[in-house]
Design a protein around this motif. Structure first.
Motif, PDB file in Angstrom:
ATOM      1  N   LYS A  92       0.772  14.129   0.984  1.00  0.00           N
ATOM      2  CA  LYS A  92      -0.482  14.626   1.538  1.00  0.00           C
ATOM      3  C   LYS A  92      -1.432  13.483   1.858  1.00  0.00           C
ATOM      4  CE  LYS A  92      -0.246  19.147  -0.659  1.00  0.00           C
ATOM      5  NZ  LYS A  92      -0.452  19.808  -1.966  1.00  0.00           N
ATOM      6  N   ALA A  93      -1.397  12.423   1.036  1.00  0.00           N
ATOM      7  CA  ALA A  93      -2.279  11.272   1.257  1.00  0.00           C
ATOM      8  C   ALA A  93      -1.712  10.321   2.315  1.00  0.00           C
ATOM      9  CB  ALA A  93      -2.489  10.528  -0.053  1.00  0.00           C
ATOM     10  N   LYS A  94      -0.535  10.650   2.861  1.00  0.00           N
ATOM     11  CA  LYS A  94       0.140   9.863   3.893  1.00  0.00           C
ATOM     12  C   LYS A  94       0.437   8.435   3.444  1.00  0.00           C
ATOM     13  CE  LYS A  94      -2.532  12.274   7.504  1.00  0.00           C
ATOM     14  NZ  LYS A  94      -1.783  13.513   7.588  1.00  0.00           N
ATOM     15  N   THR A  95       0.832   8.265   2.205  1.00  0.00           N
ATOM     16  CA  THR A  95       1.202   6.923   1.743  1.00  0.00           C
ATOM     17  C   THR A  95       2.712   6.774   1.615  1.00  0.00           C
ATOM     18  OG1 THR A  95       0.886   7.689  -0.524  1.00  0.00           O
ATOM     19  CG2 THR A  95      -0.954   6.505   0.478  1.00  0.00           C
ATOM     20  N   ILE A  96       3.463   7.735   2.163  1.00  0.00           N
ATOM     21  CA  ILE A  96       4.923   7.703   2.048  1.00  0.00           C
ATOM     22  C   ILE A  96       5.578   7.363   3.383  1.00  0.00           C
ATOM     23  CG2 ILE A  96       6.983   9.107   1.573  1.00  0.00           C
ATOM     24  CD1 ILE A  96       5.315   8.537  -0.928  1.00  0.00           C
ATOM     25  N   LEU A  97       6.517   6.429   3.328  1.00  0.00           N
ATOM     26  CA  LEU A  97       7.354   6.126   4.491  1.00  0.00           C
ATOM     27  C   LEU A  97       8.796   6.428   4.109  1.00  0.00           C
ATOM     28  CD1 LEU A  97       5.912   2.599   5.462  1.00  0.00           C
ATOM     29  CD2 LEU A  97       5.484   4.792   6.627  1.00  0.00           C
ATOM     30  N   HIS A  98       9.610   6.768   5.103  1.00  0.00           N
ATOM     31  CA  HIS A  98      11.037   6.967   4.825  1.00  0.00           C
ATOM     32  C   HIS A  98      11.820   6.736   6.103  1.00  0.00           C
ATOM     33  CE1 HIS A  98      10.994  11.012   6.706  1.00  0.00           C
ATOM     34  NE2 HIS A  98       9.755  11.026   6.260  1.00  0.00           N
ATOM     35  N   PRO A  99      13.104   6.409   5.971  1.00  0.00           N
ATOM     36  CA  PRO A  99      13.879   6.041   7.169  1.00  0.00           C
ATOM     37  C   PRO A  99      13.979   7.213   8.140  1.00  0.00           C
ATOM     38  CG  PRO A  99      15.085   5.497   5.153  1.00  0.00           C
ATOM     39  CD  PRO A  99      13.897   6.304   4.743  1.00  0.00           C
ATOM     40  N   GLU A 100      13.945   6.871   9.402  1.00  0.00           N
ATOM     41  CA  GLU A 100      14.007   7.888  10.438  1.00  0.00           C
ATOM     42  C   GLU A 100      15.424   8.438  10.584  1.00  0.00           C
ATOM     43  OE1 GLU A 100      11.775   6.857  13.807  1.00  0.00           O
ATOM     44  OE2 GLU A 100      12.612   8.440  15.066  1.00  0.00           O
ATOM     45  N   GLU A 101      16.413   7.610  10.208  1.00  0.00           N
ATOM     46  CA  GLU A 101      17.796   8.028  10.430  1.00  0.00           C
ATOM     47  C   GLU A 101      18.657   7.845   9.187  1.00  0.00           C
ATOM     48  OE1 GLU A 101      19.178   5.783  13.747  1.00  0.00           O
ATOM     49  OE2 GLU A 101      18.291   7.161  15.200  1.00  0.00           O
ATOM     50  N   ALA A 117       0.838  -1.196   0.000  1.00  0.00           N
ATOM     51  CA  ALA A 117       0.000   0.000   0.000  1.00  0.00           C
ATOM     52  C   ALA A 117       0.871   1.242   0.000  1.00  0.00           C
ATOM     53  CB  ALA A 117      -0.903   0.003   1.230  1.00  0.00           C
ATOM     54  N   ARG A 118       1.720   1.319   1.009  1.00  0.00           N
ATOM     55  CA  ARG A 118       2.531   2.516   1.113  1.00  0.00           C
ATOM     56  C   ARG A 118       3.857   2.353   0.385  1.00  0.00           C
ATOM     57  NH1 ARG A 118       2.192   2.918   7.407  1.00  0.00           N
ATOM     58  NH2 ARG A 118       2.628   0.733   6.977  1.00  0.00           N
ATOM     59  N   MET A 119       4.486   3.465   0.144  1.00  0.00           N
ATOM     60  CA  MET A 119       5.742   3.451  -0.583  1.00  0.00           C
ATOM     61  C   MET A 119       6.847   3.896   0.361  1.00  0.00           C
ATOM     62  SD  MET A 119       6.613   2.533  -3.598  1.00  0.00           S
ATOM     63  CE  MET A 119       5.334   2.667  -4.847  1.00  0.00           C
ATOM     64  N   PHE A 120       7.905   3.096   0.415  1.00  0.00           N
ATOM     65  CA  PHE A 120       9.042   3.408   1.268  1.00  0.00           C
ATOM     66  C   PHE A 120      10.125   4.040   0.401  1.00  0.00           C
ATOM     67  CE2 PHE A 120      13.150   2.193   3.011  1.00  0.00           C
ATOM     68  CZ  PHE A 120      13.035   2.543   4.349  1.00  0.00           C
ATOM     69  N   LEU A 121      10.488   5.286   0.717  1.00  0.00           N
ATOM     70  CA  LEU A 121      11.456   6.019  -0.097  1.00  0.00           C
ATOM     71  C   LEU A 121      12.739   6.265   0.678  1.00  0.00           C
ATOM     72  CD1 LEU A 121       9.064   8.766  -1.548  1.00  0.00           C
ATOM     73  CD2 LEU A 121       9.630   6.519  -2.512  1.00  0.00           C
ATOM     74  N   GLU A 122      13.859   6.091   0.008  1.00  0.00           N
ATOM     75  CA  GLU A 122      15.111   6.434   0.697  1.00  0.00           C
ATOM     76  C   GLU A 122      16.164   6.949  -0.262  1.00  0.00           C
ATOM     77  OE1 GLU A 122      17.319   3.171   2.624  1.00  0.00           O
ATOM     78  OE2 GLU A 122      16.198   1.831   1.312  1.00  0.00           O
TER      79      GLU A 122
END
Ligand SMILES: Nc1ncnc2c1ncn2[C@@H]1O[C@H](COP(=O)(O)OP(=O)(O)OP(=O)(O)O)[C@@H](O)[C@H]1O
Ligand SMILES: [Mg+2]
Length: 487
Positions: free
Chosen positions: A412-421, A325-330
Motif C-alpha cells: 500500500k505504501a508502494k515500497t515494494i518492487l518485484h520482477p516483471e517476468e 528505500a524500497r524492497m525488491f522481492l522475488e
C-alpha cells in the motif's frame, strides 16, 4: 478424469451418431470418450462420482449431450433417461430442439413416437428406450426409479439436498450415468451442489499436480475465459467457447450478451468464468501488484524467506533485497514437489560455496522460515550444514502475522518492487491471496481464495521482507567488500 480407465464405450456411440448424420468437433469427441470411459469391471468410470460440466452458453451442450443420449438409447434397448432443467422454459427448449433432431430423416426410423403433453414430454424409441423431459422447479426428477441416465441441465441451480433426492432414481440401474451441466452460479443461485463438486475436482487436480495422486470417481470438465478477461476481447470468447466461431457465430454470442442483465452475468454465462476465481475477492488488487514491476534488481545481500504449507505438500523460497528505500522481492524456486527432496536440495543450495569458498547463507542477511513441523526440520538440515544459529529464524505465529501485515502495508505504501517476468508461481499466488483470520485481535495470515491456490510464495516473500527489515546481519564478509548490504 476418473482413474482406472481401461476402455471406453465411445466408438460405438460415435459410430451410431455418424449414422444419424452427427459429426463431432475434437472437444466433443474427447468429452464423449471421457463420459463413456469404463473401468475393468465394464462400468462407467465416472458412474459413481458423476460427470460435471461447467461451460458457457451456446457452446453445444444440448447438441453434444443430446446426440450421445440418442445413441445410447438406440444401442441399449429399454434405456430410460430423465433430462431435467431447473426452469420449465429451458426444459421446453431442450425438448423442442431434441424433438426436431428426432424428426431428422436419418434419426426418424429409430423413433416410435413423441409425446408432447405438458408435463409428459417424452421421446420414445422403437426399441423401448425413452427420454423424459421436465423442470425441477415443477418437482420433476424426484421419485423416479429404474432410471439409467440422469441429465441435469442448469446444474448451477441445485442444492445438495435436491441432488441427493435425484440420485436414488438410478439405484437399480446396472451401469448408471449422471451428468450435471451448467454455467457458473450467480451469487443468488443455490449453486452449492455445483460448487462442492468443482472444489472436489480442483482439490484432486491440486493433489495430482503435487505428485500425490488420488482415486477419482468423477469427470469434471470446465471451459472458460481467463478470470480477468476483457469482455470485448473475442480471443477470450474463443477460449471460452470451443464452438466459436466455426459453429456458433458472433451474432449468437452478442445475443447472449444482449439478453443478460449485466457484465457479471455475461462473465458467467457468456464466458464461463467463476466468481470464485475473480479479482473482487483478492486481498492484493492486480493493479497494486503490477505497480511494483521492475526489470532491475539491486545488487545487495538478500534475506531469504521460506514457507511450508500446513500439509507439507508445498514450499516456496523468496528473497528480499533493498536499494536503500524500497524492497525488491522475488520468488526463487521454480519447482514444486516432494518436500523431502525439496528440503534437502534447498539446504544444499544454502550451503553451496561461491568462487571464494564462501557459502551462500553467509552472503545473506538471514534465513526466515515458517510452516508447522517442517520449519524446525529444515533448520536442522541447515545446522547440519554448519549454518550459524544467528542466521536462522523460525518465525512464531505473531511473527508470521507481523510478516504478512508488513507485505500488505508496504504494498500500500508502494515500497515494494518485484520482477516483471519469470515469477509465474508468485504472481498466481498473489492473485488468489486472501487474509485468513488467525487471532481475535485481528491478526491474519495469507491464505488462498481457491482450493488449488498456493499461499506459500506470498508467505515466503513476506517472511523475506520482514526478515530484511529486522535483520542486523549485513551479509558482507569482513574486508571482502563484496555483497554488501546497505542497511
Ligand atoms: N458438432 C456439431 N455439429 C453441428 N452443429 C453443432 C455442433 N456442435 C454445436 N453445434 C451447433 O451449435 C449451436 C449451439 O448448440 P446448443 O444449442 O447445443 O448449445 P447450448 O450450449 O446448449 O446453448 P444454450 O446455452 O443456449 O442452451 C447449435 O446451432 C448447434 O447445432
Ligand atoms: Mg442448450
Amino acid at each position: 478424469m476418473p482413474t482406472g480407465i481401461v476402455s471406453t464405450g465411445w466408438p460405438a456411440v460415435r459410430d451410431t451418431c455418424t449414422k444419424m448424420g452427427v459429426t463431432f468437433d475434437r472437444w466433443q469427441d474427447g468429452l464423449g470418450r471421457g463420459i463413456l470411459a469404463k473401468r475393468k469391471d465394464g462400468l462407467y468410470a465416472a458412474g459413481i462420482g458423476g460427470i460435471i460440466i461447467s461451460i458457457c452458453r451456446q457452446v453445444g451442450k444440448t447438441y453434444t449431450i443430446g446426440a450421445i443420449i440418442f445413441a445410447l438409447c438406440i444401442i441399449f434397448p429399454r434405456l430410460t433417461v430423465i433430462w431435467t432443467a431447473h426452469h420449465s422454459r429451458t426444459s421446453d427448449e431442450t425438448f423442442e430442439s431434441l424433438q426436431s433432431f428426432a424428426r431428422r430423416k436419418k434419426v426418424k426410423p429409430y423413433i416410435r413416437r413423441i409425446r408432447r403433453a405438458n408435463g409428459q414430454q417424452q421421446i420414445i424409441f422403437a426399441n423401448g428406450s425413452r427420454i423424459l423431459f421436465g423442470a425441477r422447479e415443477n418437482g420433476f426428477g424426484r421419485g423416479f426409479a429404474g432410471v439409467d441416465v440422469v441429465v441435469m441441465d442448469e446444474f448451477q441451480i441445485l442444492t445438495n439436498k435436491a441432488l441427493e433426492d435425484m440420485i436414488p432414481a438410478t439405484n437399480a440401474a446396472p451401469n448408471p450415468l449422471i451428468i450435471g451441466m451448467g454455467t457458473p452460479p450467480r451469487p443468488v443461485d443455490p449453486g452449492e451442489a455445483f460448487r462442492t463438486r468443482r472444489n472436489e475436482a480442483l482439490e484432486i487436480k491440486r493433489r495430482n499436480a503435487a505428485g500425490d495422486p488420488v482415486e477419482c470417481e468423477m469427470l469434471y470438465l470446465e471451459v472458460g475465459a481467463d478470470p480477468d478477461a476483457d469482455l470485448d476481447d473475442w480471443g477470450q470468447v474463443e477460449k471460452a467457447n470451443p464452438s466459436h466461431p466455426h459453429r456458433v457465430p458472433r451474432q449468437s454470442i452478442l445475443r447472449v450478451r444482449k439478453n443478460l442483465a449485466d457484465d457479471d452475468s455475461y462473465r458467467r454465462e457468456g464466458l464461463g468464468i467463476w466468481d470464485d476465481d475473480r479479482d473482487t475477492a483478492r486481498a492484493i488488487p492486480e493493479a497494486r501488484w503490477a505497480e511494483g514491476e521492475t526489470f532491475a534488481a539491486p545488487d545487495t545481500a538478500p534475506a531469504y524467506g521460506i514457507s511450508f504449507s500446513a500439509d507439507g505438500m508445498r514450499m516456496a523460497l523468496g528473497a528480499a533485497k533493498t536499494d536503500g528505500a524500497r524492497m525488491f522481492l522475488e520468488q526463487l524456486d521454480a519447482d514444486e514437489g516432494a518436500i523431502d527432496d525439496g528440503m534437502v536440495k534447498l539446504a544444499d543450495w544454502f550451503a553451496a560455496k561461491d568462487e571464494n569458498g564462501v557459502p551462500r547463507w553467509r552472503r545473506s542477511r538471514g534465513i526466515f522460515i515458517s510452516g508447522s513441523a517442517h520449519a524446525p526440520t529444515f533448520k536442522q538440515l541447515l545446522r547440519r550444514r554448519k549454518v550459524l544459529e544467528k542466521w536462522i529464524t523460525v518465525l512464531n505465529t505473531p511473527q508470521v502475522m507481523a510478516a504478512c501485515q508488513t507485505l500488505d502495508n508496504e504494498l500500500k505504501a508502494k515500497t515494494i518492487l518485484h520482477p516483471e517476468e519469470g515469477q509465474e508461481r508468485l504472481d498466481a499466488s498473489i492473485a488468489v491471496a486472501t487474509k485468513m483470520p488467525r487471532s481475535k485481535d485481528g491478526g491474519w495470515t495469507w491464505g488462498a481464495l481457491t482450493p488449488d491456490g498456493d499461499e506459500t510464495p506470498t508467505e515466503a516473500i513476506s517472511f523475506a521482507l520482514w526478515g530484511a527489515r529486522i535483520s542486523k546481519l549485513t551479509g558482507r564478509m569482513p574486508g571482502s567488500g563484496r555483497g554488501g548490504g546497505i542497511l
